[in-house]
Design a protein around this motif. Structure first.
Motif, short mmCIF file in Angstrom:
data_model
loop_
_atom_site.label_atom_id
_atom_site.label_comp_id
_atom_site.label_asym_id
_atom_site.label_seq_id
_atom_site.Cartn_x
_atom_site.Cartn_y
_atom_site.Cartn_z
N TYR A 1 8.14 42.62 14.78
CA TYR A 1 6.78 43.87 13.54
C TYR A 1 5.57 42.68 14.00
O TYR A 1 5.64 41.54 14.54
CB TYR A 1 7.63 42.71 12.44
CG TYR A 1 8.58 44.14 11.46
CD1 TYR A 1 8.95 44.83 12.41
CD2 TYR A 1 8.44 44.06 10.09
CE1 TYR A 1 9.49 46.39 11.63
CE2 TYR A 1 9.19 44.79 9.17
CZ TYR A 1 9.79 46.31 9.99
OH TYR A 1 10.52 46.49 9.29
N THR A 2 5.06 43.89 13.67
CA THR A 2 2.89 43.15 13.95
C THR A 2 2.98 42.62 12.66
O THR A 2 3.59 43.42 11.35
CB THR A 2 2.35 44.46 14.01
OG1 THR A 2 2.37 45.41 13.45
CG2 THR A 2 2.64 45.13 15.62
N PRO A 3 1.55 42.31 12.12
CA PRO A 3 0.78 41.51 13.47
C PRO A 3 1.90 40.53 13.81
O PRO A 3 1.20 39.58 14.23
CB PRO A 3 -0.45 40.61 12.67
CG PRO A 3 -0.21 40.68 11.02
CD PRO A 3 1.73 41.16 10.89
N TYR A 4 2.65 39.67 13.51
CA TYR A 4 3.72 38.54 14.32
C TYR A 4 3.81 38.35 15.73
O TYR A 4 3.05 38.06 15.92
CB TYR A 4 4.68 38.19 12.96
CG TYR A 4 5.48 36.82 13.46
CD1 TYR A 4 4.06 36.09 12.46
CD2 TYR A 4 6.21 37.25 15.04
CE1 TYR A 4 5.58 34.83 13.24
CE2 TYR A 4 6.93 35.70 15.29
CZ TYR A 4 5.87 34.33 14.18
OH TYR A 4 6.41 33.22 14.81
N PRO B 1 -0.69 46.95 9.99
CA PRO B 1 0.42 46.26 10.50
C PRO B 1 1.81 47.68 10.37
O PRO B 1 3.58 47.39 10.49
CB PRO B 1 0.83 45.07 10.00
CG PRO B 1 0.02 44.38 8.95
CD PRO B 1 -1.41 46.16 9.23
N LYS C 1 0.89 31.26 6.16
CA LYS C 1 2.32 30.63 6.78
C LYS C 1 2.09 28.93 6.83
O LYS C 1 1.14 28.37 6.96
CB LYS C 1 2.04 30.89 8.47
CG LYS C 1 2.63 31.90 8.67
CD LYS C 1 2.07 31.51 10.36
CE LYS C 1 2.04 32.61 11.42
NZ LYS C 1 1.57 32.61 12.48
N ASP D 1 -2.19 35.84 7.02
CA ASP D 1 -1.99 36.27 8.67
C ASP D 1 -1.02 37.34 9.02
O ASP D 1 -1.30 37.79 8.58
CB ASP D 1 -1.83 34.73 9.28
CG ASP D 1 -0.44 33.93 7.98
OD1 ASP D 1 0.33 34.82 7.19
OD2 ASP D 1 -0.90 32.63 7.58
N VAL D 2 0.31 36.95 8.44
CA VAL D 2 0.95 38.03 8.56
C VAL D 2 2.03 38.60 7.81
O VAL D 2 1.61 38.65 6.53
CB VAL D 2 2.38 37.42 9.96
CG1 VAL D 2 1.98 36.56 11.06
CG2 VAL D 2 2.72 36.38 9.43
N ILE D 3 2.52 39.10 7.78
CA ILE D 3 3.45 40.20 6.79
C ILE D 3 4.44 39.13 5.80
O ILE D 3 4.81 38.35 6.59
CB ILE D 3 3.44 41.31 7.54
CG1 ILE D 3 3.20 42.60 8.22
CG2 ILE D 3 4.93 42.33 5.61
CD1 ILE D 3 4.03 43.64 8.10
N VAL E 1 1.16 42.24 2.51
CA VAL E 1 0.24 43.22 4.19
C VAL E 1 -0.41 42.40 4.33
O VAL E 1 -2.08 42.81 3.20
CB VAL E 1 0.80 43.90 3.90
CG1 VAL E 1 0.67 44.68 5.36
CG2 VAL E 1 1.93 44.63 4.14
N PRO E 2 -0.83 41.78 5.89
CA PRO E 2 -2.31 41.38 5.24
C PRO E 2 -3.68 42.54 5.52
O PRO E 2 -2.66 43.89 6.28
CB PRO E 2 -2.30 40.51 6.90
CG PRO E 2 -1.13 40.88 7.67
CD PRO E 2 -0.19 41.16 6.49
#
Ligand code: HEM
Ligand code: CU
Lengths: 578, 362
Positions: free
Chosen positions: A156-159, A252, B119, B151-153, B168-169
């Motif tokens: 999965y993005t953006p990770y 994302p 995070k 940052d991330v989801i 969600v970013p």
């Protein structure tokens, strides 16, 4: 007639045992004769070894995960390592084991034989797709282990565009594996379209072939989407173009749409071939005509096509519009109908049959039990309101393991035991086989039933540590996994032992009516000495038990044979012979 | 009747509980749908399994005995078993969508809380510069969360409310719920004892151990449900439901700014816990996601880009507001920016606290 003591008059057909030189395992010798073989059966066997090793690796990782979760604060793994281990486990199981297992290993071996053909349409393409698989697998495992990957198998993005682990290498690996999958699918489609022998109409095709055909359609249509998605991901990471990453005005959730557009149909790459195997096993070991043949055949195609429309149900909590969400929910329920009806068909096939509880049949019964649970719990996830609570919890983990492990893996094992005598010409120990089926069944349920409760109670997935109230159920699940691992070990031992000390297998040990039971076990190099006679693959009228010789034989009433084509000259790809 | 039977089982003991507490207006709808689906599923499961084992045993035959029937299809039967399950499926879909739409329709005039996910922690924004990781709500009051991620989801999940939504970013996601059960307060003695214990050990508050907050409230768990990296499973906080508006407001006020007689340093320590610094930076020199604060001030750091520098007030301030500018070599640029979320006084407090942890700063 009492249990087959006297045989009726007619032409008794029984190929007997193969001679030393006429079977595919022995007709040429040496490592090179395997490495450069163009024989679909040898390629199938090599795939079988490959996917089994992958499964072993993935399985050991699963046990490690489970043992970590007994006492997550203990020192087995740090969080970072746990994340890499579940990524590795998931990625290996999906890309290296479950997607290629049935189509590439069993499919390669069986498709031409069941079809009454000499080989697949493009033997060289077949060999190259195997080497692509080997190359991709080595690359993939090295990338995953070497520098580690911690994105989960879904990337999965953006990770995945920000983590500093080896995303690019791993996605390239998956990309290569995708080509292998596409080539295999393409080969099967052409083979089935063009190489059916005279008399084999579409509706005289065994259901395993229908299932393989439907699977191949998905492989060819969906895999390229995954490839493109992974390329976009790599482009995003290296060139920072804004497709998925919000920092560059990407979205994302777009990635999730792309990813599941492949990966949901991929779930059917995993389960459709399993349906095919179960249809064969149930019918042959009940000695009864499969019930609702046409429905099962059509529904495989229907599932393959509908499977392309439901990817959104992986994103019910991602923030899609309400209308989109509701439409995806409705579509999701439509796929469950054909799957459910197949279960009824199998039951109806058993009804008033003549059932032998052989090892393959035990696995098939286990499959119906486990797959039914897997399918029914899918209803909780397809229903929008309950999914809000259950999404991304252990309920989902349990559900997909019931479908993928309880379904596909168990069917794969059943198929392996069903066709093992054909593939290697040896019988295994029946008692050992049945014990393995029982242990796998018990161990599996003990592992994954508690996870439905864990999920309902709110235990999120992909957690390296958890709150104390979940400890008891996690421990139960771990004990189950150990038992399951033990059951699989028993299966492995039973099969390997048979190779060295098993009785020689007759041509038709179960009394099946499909074509593969018409050639010797193991089959000769070109599969058939003469073009096989094609009839209804589930008509057991002519198959009799010959108690004197302890084997099933086919009693041909005097009737016209199908037109003969005797292979008097070697076919074009005879290069594989040495 | 069926749900009742299930809940009897559920109450049997905590270890075997089927569901967490049912504490929002959604819980009932979700749970009863769950029970109905389970009931219907169970019904079909029993049919299938009974038939499966019954046939397997009853029609077991010796080798070579023929099957007593070779019927290969039966259209009315096949129609029946296609149509009847389909009706149930349509029902599930409709009820599922209906309850879902309720969950999506945010009532006007809800109590609003902003949520920032990063995070690996949560910051709840109560307005007027009050931030705290715990989510505090009022009973029977619809609450709307406006959520963003730095940052991330991530995904905000409160099992007791049966509510979950991804964060969600790059966009705002919204969710709402209405708590129906108050989380009680523990007695003052119990709270005092725990507080003393924590102070003496010099440790941080262990929510799992005490099962109440540092203010003495019992709570519901709030998890991150979307995998977000190393400390995903540590990305938890708690939800407290207050009985009266006054109580809630008093709690918010308590955290709105540094009190008159609280030192910068002491307040900095509170912010360190509260604003998620502690999830990545240790104060005892141990390695976490970011560099430790122990003896940080006054030491010299090498940066991933550019020359090294000594850590002073300016560097600390810059790192809090623009963390990606100068990343210490060996660490990933994962820290979120606190720009706009900390007042000058807050930043001063944090700097004072970090200074206090190093001999050079004292
Ligand atoms: C030996 C039996 C197995 C056990 C005990 C087991 C256990 C686990 C565990 C503990 C997880 C992590 C759950 C989480 O936190 O998300 C997991 C994830 C997963 N497993 Fe298995 N597993 C087994 C077999 C399999 C098989 C045979 C497959 C596929 C063919 C499979 C596919 C997956 C996948 C795709 C994931 C998700 C990985 C991810 O979340 O990225 N597992 N499994
Ligand atoms: Cu998170």
């Amino acid at each position: 007639m009492s249990a087959g003591t006297t045989l009726p008059a007619g032409i008794v057909r029984d190929p007997g045992f193969p001679t030393q030189s006429e079977n595919y395992l022995t007709n040429s010798k040496g490592v090179l004769s395997w490495i450069f073989t163009l024989d679909h059966k040898r390629i199938g066997v090599m795939y079988l070894i490959g996917v089994s090793l992958s499964f072993l690796l993935g399985g050991l990782l699963a046990l490690a995960l489970r043992w970590h979760l007994v006492d997550p604060d203990g020192a087995l793994f740090s969080n970072a390592i746990y994340n890499q281990v579940f990524t590795l486990h998931g990625a290996i199981m999906v890309f290296l084991f479950i997607i290629p297992s049935i189509p590439a290993a069993l499919g390669n071996f069986l498709v031409p034989v069941m079809l009454g053909a000499k080989d697949v349409a493009f033997p060289r393409l077949n060999l190259s797709s195997f080497y692509l698989w080997i190359f991709g697998a080595i690359f993939f495992v090295l990338a995953l282990c070497g520098s580690g990957l911690d994105t989960g198998w879904t990337f999965y993005t953006p990770y995945s565009t920000t983590t500093d682990t080896s995303v690019i290498l791993a996605t390239l690996g998956a990309f290569i594996l995708g080509f292998s999958s596409i080539f295999t699918g393409l080969n099967f489609i052409v083979t089935i379209n063009t190489m059916r022998p005279p008399g084999m109409t579409w509706f005289r095709m065994p259901l395993f072939l229908w299932a393989t055909y439907a699977t191949s359609i998905i492989q060819v249509l969906a895999t390229p989407v995954l490839g493109i998605t992974l390329l976009l991901l790599i482009a995003e990471r290296t060139m920072q173009i804004g497709i998925f990453n919000p920092e560059f005005n990407g979205d994302p959730v777009t990635y999730q749409h792309f990813f599941w557009f492949y990966s949901h149909p991929a779930v059917y790459i995993m389960i459709l071939p399993a349906f095919g195997i179960i249809s064969e096993i149930i019918s042959v070991h009940s000695h009864k005509h499969i019930f609702g043949y046409r429905f099962i055949a059509y529904s495989s195609i229907a599932i393959a096509l509908l499977g392309f429309l439901v990817w959104g149900h992986h994103m019910f909590t991602a923030g899609m519009s309400d209308m989109t969400t509701i439409i995806f929910s409705a579509l999701t329920f439509t796929v469950s109908i054909p799957s459910a009806i197949k279960v009824f068909n199998w039951l109806a096939t058993m009804y008033k049959g003549s059932i032998s509880l052989t090892t393959p049949m035990c696995y098939a019964i286990s499959f119906i039990f486990l797959f039914t649970i897997g399918g029914l719990t899918g209803l909780h996830l397809g229903t929008l309101a309950t999914d809000q609570h259950l999404h991304d919890t252990y309920f989902v983990v349990a559900h997909f393991h019931y479908v993928m492990v309880g379904g596909t893996l168990v069917a794969f094992l059943g198929g392996l035991f069903h066709w093992w005598p054909k593939m290697f010409g040896r019988m295994y120990n029946e008692t050992g086989g049945r014990i393995s089926a029982l242990l796998v069944f018990l161990g599996f349920n003990l592992t994954f039933l508690p996870q439905f409760v864990l999920g309902s109670r709110g235990m999120p997935r992909r957690y390296a540590t958890y709150d104390p109230e979940f400890a008891f159920l996690h421990t139960m699940s771990t004990h189950g996994a150990t038992l399951l691992g033990f059951g699989l070990l028993v299966a492995l031992i039973v099969l390997l032992r048979s190779l060295f000390s098993g009785r020689r297998a007759v041509a038709n040990p179960w009394g099946g009516a499909t074509l593969e039971w018409n050639c010797t076990s193991p089959p000769p190099f070109y599969n058939f000495e003469r073009a096989p006679i094609v009839g209804d693959p589930y008509d057991f009228h002519d198959i009799e038990w010959d108690a004197e010789n302890e084997r099933y034989v086919t009693i041909e009433p005097e009737r016209k044979l199908a037109p003969e084509t005797i292979p008097d000259e070697a076919p074009a790809h005879a290069g594989g012979q040495n | 009747m069926l749900p009742a039977a299930f809940s009897l089982l559920a109450d049997y003991t905590e270890d075997y509980a089927w569901f967490p507490d049912s504490a929002s207006t959604f819980s009932e709808g979700v749970d009863s749908l769950y029970y109905w689906i389970t009931g219907i599923a169970f019904f079909f499961f029993v049919i299938v399994i009974v038939a499966l084992f019954f046939f397997a045993l009853k029609y077991r035959k010796a080798k070579g005995e023929k099957a007593t029937s070779q019927v290969s299809h039966n259209t009315p039967l096949e129609l029946a078993w296609s149509v009847i399950p389909s009706i149930f499926l349509v029902g599930m879909f409709i009820f599922g969508a209906k309850v879902y739409l309720d969950m999506r329709t945010i009532p006007d005039g809800s109590y609003e809380v902003g949520v920032q996910a990063f995070k690996w922690g949560w910051t709840m924004d109560y307005g007027k510069g009050t931030y705290h990781p715990e989510l505090h709500l009022l009973v029977n009051e619809p609450t709307k969360l406006t959520m963003r991620s730095s940052d991330v989801i991530h995904s905000l999940y409160v099992p007791a409310f049966r509510a979950k939504k991804d964060v969600v970013p790059g966009r705002y996601n919204y969710m709402w719920f209405e708590p129906t059960l108050v989380t009680p307060k523990v007695s003052d003695e119990e709270l005092a004892e725990a507080t003393k214990e924590v102070e003496e050990s010099g440790g941080t508050w262990d929510y799992d151990k005490y099962q109440f907050t540092p203010d003495g409230y019992k709570f519901y768990d709030l998890y991150c449900a979307e995998y977000c990296g190393e400390n995903h499973s540590e990305m938890q906080t708690v939800v407290v439901v207050h009985e009266t508006r006054e109580d809630l407001e008093a709690w918010v006020k308590k955290y709105s700014s540094r009190g008159d007689n609280v030192s910068l340093e002491a307040y900095g320590e509170q912010l360190y816990e509260r604003r998620g610094c502690s999830s990545c930076h240790s104060i005892d020199g141990s390695q976490r996601v970011g560099p430790s604060y122990q003896d940080a001030f006054g030491s010299t750091r090498a940066f991933a880009s550019g020359p090294s520098a000594m850590i002073d007030e300016n560097y600390l301030r810059e790192s809090i507001l623009y963390p990606k500018e100068k990343v210490v070599a060996g660490y990933a640029p994962v820290m979120p920016s606190y720009k706009g979320q900390l007042s000058d006084d807050d930043i001063d407090s944090l700097i004072a606290y970090i200074k206090s942890l190093s001999s050079a700063g004292q």
